[in-house]
Design an enzyme around this catalytic site. Sequence first.
Site, PDB file in Angstrom:
ATOM      1  N   LYS A  43       0.828  -1.214   0.000  1.00 22.54           N
ATOM      2  CA  LYS A  43       0.000   0.000   0.000  1.00 22.54           C
ATOM      3  C   LYS A  43       0.866   1.270   0.000  1.00 22.54           C
ATOM      4  O   LYS A  43       2.083   1.196   0.242  1.00 22.54           O
ATOM      5  CB  LYS A  43      -0.923  -0.037   1.218  1.00 22.54           C
TER       6      LYS A  43
ATOM      7  N   TYR B  84     -12.541  -1.429  -3.657  1.00 21.11           N
ATOM      8  CA  TYR B  84     -13.045  -1.610  -2.286  1.00 21.11           C
ATOM      9  C   TYR B  84     -14.570  -1.484  -2.198  1.00 21.11           C
ATOM     10  O   TYR B  84     -15.100  -1.206  -1.128  1.00 21.11           O
ATOM     11  CB  TYR B  84     -12.376  -0.600  -1.349  1.00 21.11           C
TER      12      TYR B  84
ATOM     13  N   ASN C 282      -1.909   0.255   6.675  1.00 23.75           N
ATOM     14  CA  ASN C 282      -1.420  -0.997   7.278  1.00 23.75           C
ATOM     15  C   ASN C 282      -0.545  -1.817   6.318  1.00 23.75           C
ATOM     16  O   ASN C 282      -0.536  -3.035   6.363  1.00 23.75           O
ATOM     17  CB  ASN C 282      -2.579  -1.804   7.870  1.00 23.75           C
TER      18      ASN C 282
ATOM     19  N   HIS D 145      -2.160  -5.374   1.604  1.00 25.43           N
ATOM     20  CA  HIS D 145      -3.470  -6.025   1.470  1.00 25.43           C
ATOM     21  C   HIS D 145      -3.235  -7.523   1.330  1.00 25.43           C
ATOM     22  O   HIS D 145      -2.213  -7.945   0.780  1.00 25.43           O
ATOM     23  CB  HIS D 145      -4.163  -5.493   0.209  1.00 25.43           C
TER      24      HIS D 145
ATOM     25  N   GLU E 259      -9.642 -10.134  -7.365  1.00 30.56           N
ATOM     26  CA  GLU E 259      -8.700  -9.023  -7.159  1.00 30.56           C
ATOM     27  C   GLU E 259      -7.493  -9.140  -8.099  1.00 30.56           C
ATOM     28  O   GLU E 259      -7.015  -8.130  -8.626  1.00 30.56           O
ATOM     29  CB  GLU E 259      -8.272  -8.998  -5.687  1.00 30.56           C
TER      30      GLU E 259
END
Length: 139
Positions: free
Chosen positions: A11, A51, A114, A117, A128
């Site tokens: 990310k 998302y 975070n 993913h 995805e």
Amino acid sequence: MATNRTFTMIKPDAANAGNAGAILKMIEEAGFRIVAIKKTKLSAETAGKFYEVHKERGFYGELCAYMSSGAIFPAILEKENAVEDFRKLIGATDPKKAEAGTIRAIFATSIEANAVHGSDSDENAAIEGAFFFAETERF
Ligand code: GDP
């Protein structure tokens, strides 16, 4: 049917901090083979599509803004039991709750930023992965 593949993204927080190499090293050392990878940047609209399952959650707008704030490294990974083993390697969503030694415990800065993913099912891993990669980009 289990495909032994999962999907990840490094990310914007981790990519921007220069941690992509260290994270990929942990991923490879844990036995995952990189099937496909690239560096790219999502628009807020594309992040919103990725998302979409979270669109009713209070943090959806913030999440889309964050995920389009910088470059990311999406990747398809292969290993026996890939989805479950990768979720163990990355740790809990909230880095404060992530087990010591997990990627999020080491690199994440908040519950939103975070670091990585990880798909939560074989079905979502396939969806995805297809969001970012054509069959001809997988090796
Ligand atoms: P994951 O499967 O561990 O990635 O967690 P979720 O599917 O529940 O959430 C998707 C992503 O949304 C997380 O990885 C975080 O980047 C973000 N997120 C989750 N919970 C929160 C929250 O409470 N606040 C904010 N701002 N972002 C969150």
